[in-house]
Design an enzyme around this catalytic site. Structure first.
Site, PDB file in Angstrom:
ATOM      1  N   GLU A 200     -87.883 105.932  49.692  1.00 23.75           N
ATOM      2  CA  GLU A 200     -87.702 105.041  48.538  1.00 23.75           C
ATOM      3  C   GLU A 200     -86.799 103.875  48.901  1.00 23.75           C
ATOM      4  OE1 GLU A 200     -89.929 104.921  46.137  1.00 23.75           O
ATOM      5  OE2 GLU A 200     -89.414 106.941  45.485  1.00 23.75           O
ATOM      6  N   HIS A 201     -87.240 102.685  48.523  1.00 22.86           N
ATOM      7  CA  HIS A 201     -86.521 101.439  48.833  1.00 22.86           C
ATOM      8  C   HIS A 201     -86.410 101.227  50.344  1.00 22.86           C
ATOM      9  CE1 HIS A 201     -85.521 100.205  44.742  1.00 22.86           C
ATOM     10  NE2 HIS A 201     -85.464 101.497  44.481  1.00 22.86           N
ATOM     11  N   THR A 202     -87.378 101.742  51.043  1.00 24.12           N
ATOM     12  CA  THR A 202     -87.451 101.492  52.488  1.00 24.12           C
ATOM     13  C   THR A 202     -88.542 100.467  52.807  1.00 24.12           C
ATOM     14  OG1 THR A 202     -88.857 103.439  52.595  1.00 24.12           O
ATOM     15  CG2 THR A 202     -86.564 103.732  53.267  1.00 24.12           C
ATOM     16  N   ASP A 203     -89.508 100.303  51.891  1.00 25.89           N
ATOM     17  CA  ASP A 203     -90.674  99.472  52.273  1.00 25.89           C
ATOM     18  C   ASP A 203     -90.295  98.018  52.535  1.00 25.89           C
ATOM     19  OD1 ASP A 203     -90.396  98.860  49.525  1.00 25.89           O
ATOM     20  OD2 ASP A 203     -92.534  99.078  49.068  1.00 25.89           O
TER      21      ASP A 203
ATOM     22  N   ALA B 105     -94.331 104.329  33.739  1.00 24.15           N
ATOM     23  CA  ALA B 105     -93.721 105.575  34.216  1.00 24.15           C
ATOM     24  C   ALA B 105     -93.290 105.471  35.675  1.00 24.15           C
ATOM     25  CB  ALA B 105     -94.702 106.730  34.045  1.00 24.15           C
TER      26      ALA B 105
ATOM     27  N   LEU C 295     -95.390 104.860  38.117  1.00 22.38           N
ATOM     28  CA  LEU C 295     -96.471 105.433  38.927  1.00 22.38           C
ATOM     29  C   LEU C 295     -97.455 104.344  39.358  1.00 22.38           C
ATOM     30  CD1 LEU C 295     -97.096 108.703  36.869  1.00 22.38           C
ATOM     31  CD2 LEU C 295     -95.601 108.380  38.838  1.00 22.38           C
ATOM     32  N   SER C 296     -96.973 103.101  39.315  1.00 24.94           N
ATOM     33  CA  SER C 296     -97.751 101.963  39.822  1.00 24.94           C
ATOM     34  C   SER C 296     -99.006 101.655  39.023  1.00 24.94           C
ATOM     35  CB  SER C 296     -98.139 102.174  41.286  1.00 24.94           C
ATOM     36  OG  SER C 296     -97.005 102.084  42.077  1.00 24.94           O
TER      37      SER C 296
ATOM     38  N   SER D 155     -99.471  99.035  37.330  1.00 26.66           N
ATOM     39  CA  SER D 155     -99.809  97.619  37.500  1.00 26.66           C
ATOM     40  C   SER D 155    -100.453  97.364  38.863  1.00 26.66           C
ATOM     41  CB  SER D 155     -98.578  96.740  37.304  1.00 26.66           C
ATOM     42  OG  SER D 155     -97.560  97.114  38.205  1.00 26.66           O
TER      43      SER D 155
ATOM     44  N   ASP E  88     -96.848 100.533  47.245  1.00 26.30           N
ATOM     45  CA  ASP E  88     -97.689 100.999  46.139  1.00 26.30           C
ATOM     46  C   ASP E  88     -99.156 100.630  46.347  1.00 26.30           C
ATOM     47  OD1 ASP E  88     -95.221 101.697  45.202  1.00 26.30           O
ATOM     48  OD2 ASP E  88     -95.058 100.018  43.820  1.00 26.30           O
TER      49      ASP E  88
END
Ligand code: GLA
Length: 400
Positions: A45-48, A145, A147-148, A150, A194
């Site tokens: 998480e927050h690595t991309d 939520a 969960l992408s 968008s 995502d």
């Protein structure tokens, strides 16, 4: 293992129904129906946006679009008409329209910004001259939520246009284009995880993605064989990555990398001396370095069939996101603690944070206990009821 490209008969029925509804709405049949799933991120998480590693999987919940290109000479050749079955008042359709010439960021609001952003980048990068089209959207990815939902709309749009306009774009190219749509048109400074999960996910597997090169590999995730499920706990706390918190974290990482003399945090070795950074930046950087290491460790454990062993990595990730990166919130912490107290092997917030959903890796036999404990935890704290459901890795975006 099951056939990774198998189709789900319920989704085929949904697609047929969507095509029927499209014909009712627009008076003509669509050219086709495309599906793009949401995602949960197992780890990373927050690595991309730090050129790091991620391990998401595509969900068995997806956005579906029926699309028809407008033919030359037809009225509305320069106009895109959009309708979604998701209406804020719970009934009817939510409609948007925009005109193609001179389309610019800020022209289209609401959910229409996602397809419009895709059209804008395809046009702006010279990939395609997009004609007018009609679209009907129906999605089973919960909105808001984390969960992408968008990104699923953006990916469904780009795979539809890729097919209909015969653009021949590879999944990685479509991932980069939809990321630009999100960054430049929607205005959210998000990374590439995502879209990649939605485009390249596979049934029964997680996508191990190197966000620098976009090289990826599917890592088997045979949950059922190991008597496990992944539960999603949607806290219903709303979040937006166009708000300041996400961008502030990103800026911290860039500051940290540059202070450490690196192009990105990917290039900082895990044993680097972080005391040269101010205390807050040091913690942000530590999260990214340890999170990358956790992804690599998880891939190794999954590779050797140790699915249970991934649990502790999930929980360590949550602690790091909560304490070092500070992107959790009390409701996510509550969901994680309650799940762990009731027998989950590991649990963590998933996605960008500041709200949204947590995931828990749970032995199937403990599912009821975990669900009850989380619901009770929320009730005892005087909170609303969270939404809890299990998810399975599903196949990535495709034409139905
Ligand atoms: C959001 C963004 C992703 C990623 C995650 C955090 O979901 O869209 O690009 O940065 O947050 O891992």
């Amino acid at each position: 293992m099951m056939d990774p490209q198998r189709t789900d008969p319920r989704e085929d029925a949904r697609a047929a129904d969507l095509a029927r509804r499209f014909t009712e709405v627009y008076g003509r049949a669509p050219d086709g129906v495309w599906r793009a799933p949401g995602r949960v991120n197992l780890l990373g998480e927050h690595t991309d946006y730090n050129d790091g590693f991620v391990l998401p999987f595509a969900l068995d919940r997806a956005a579906m679009v029926a699309v028809r290109l407008r033919r030359t000479g037809e009225p509305g050749q320069d106009t895109v008409e959009l309708a979604s079955t998701y209406a804020p008042d719970g009934k009817g359709l939510s409609c948007e329209r925009f005109s193609l010439p001179g389309l610019a960021a800020g022209d289209v609001g609401g959910w229409g910004a996602y397809p419009a952003g895709v059209v804008h980048v395809l046009d702006g990068t010279g990939e395609a001259a997009v004609p007018g089209f009609e679209m009907l959207l129906d999605s089973t990815v919960p909105v808001g939520a984390g969960l992408s939902s968008s990104h699923a709309v953006e990916v469904a749009t780009i795979v539809a246009l890729n097919d209909l306009l015969d653009l021949g774009l590879e999944p990685t190219a479509m991932a980069r284009l939809t990321q630009r749509a999100e960054n430049e048109f929607v205005g959210a400074p998000t990374g590439i995880m995502d879209q990649s999960a939605s485009l390249m996910g596979r049934a029964d597997g997680a996508l191990f993605l190197d966000c620098r090169t976009l090289e990826s590999r599917v890592v088997p995730l045979p949950l059922a064989e190991h008597g496990l499920i992944v539960l999603v706990i949607d806290t219903k706390v709303s979040h937006s990555h166009a708000d300041g918190g996400y961008a502030a974290r990103r800026a911290s990482c860039e500051r940290g990398a540059s202070a450490l003399g690196a192009v990105s945090l990917r290039d900082v070795p895990s044993g680097a001396d972080l005391t040269v950074l101010d205390e807050e930046t040091g913690r942000r950087v530590r999260h990214v370095l340890t999170e990358n290491a956790r992804v690599l460790e998880a891939v190794e454990r999954l590779g050797s069939g140790d699915l249970h062993g991934v649990g502790e990595l999930l929980s360590a990730s949550h602690a790091s996101l909560r304490d070092d990166y500070e992107v959790s919130c009390p409701e996510l912490d509550l969901a994680v603690e309650a799940a762990m107290g009731a027998g989950a092997l590991g649990a963590r917030m998933t996605g960008g944070g500041f709200g949204g959903a947590a995931i828990a890796l749970v032995p199937t036999a403990e599912e009821g206990r975990v669900r009850d404990a989380v619901q009770r935890g929320f009730a005892d704290s005087g909170l609303w009821a969270p939404e809890i459901f299990s998810v399975l890795p599903s196949t990535g975006a495709r034409r139905m």
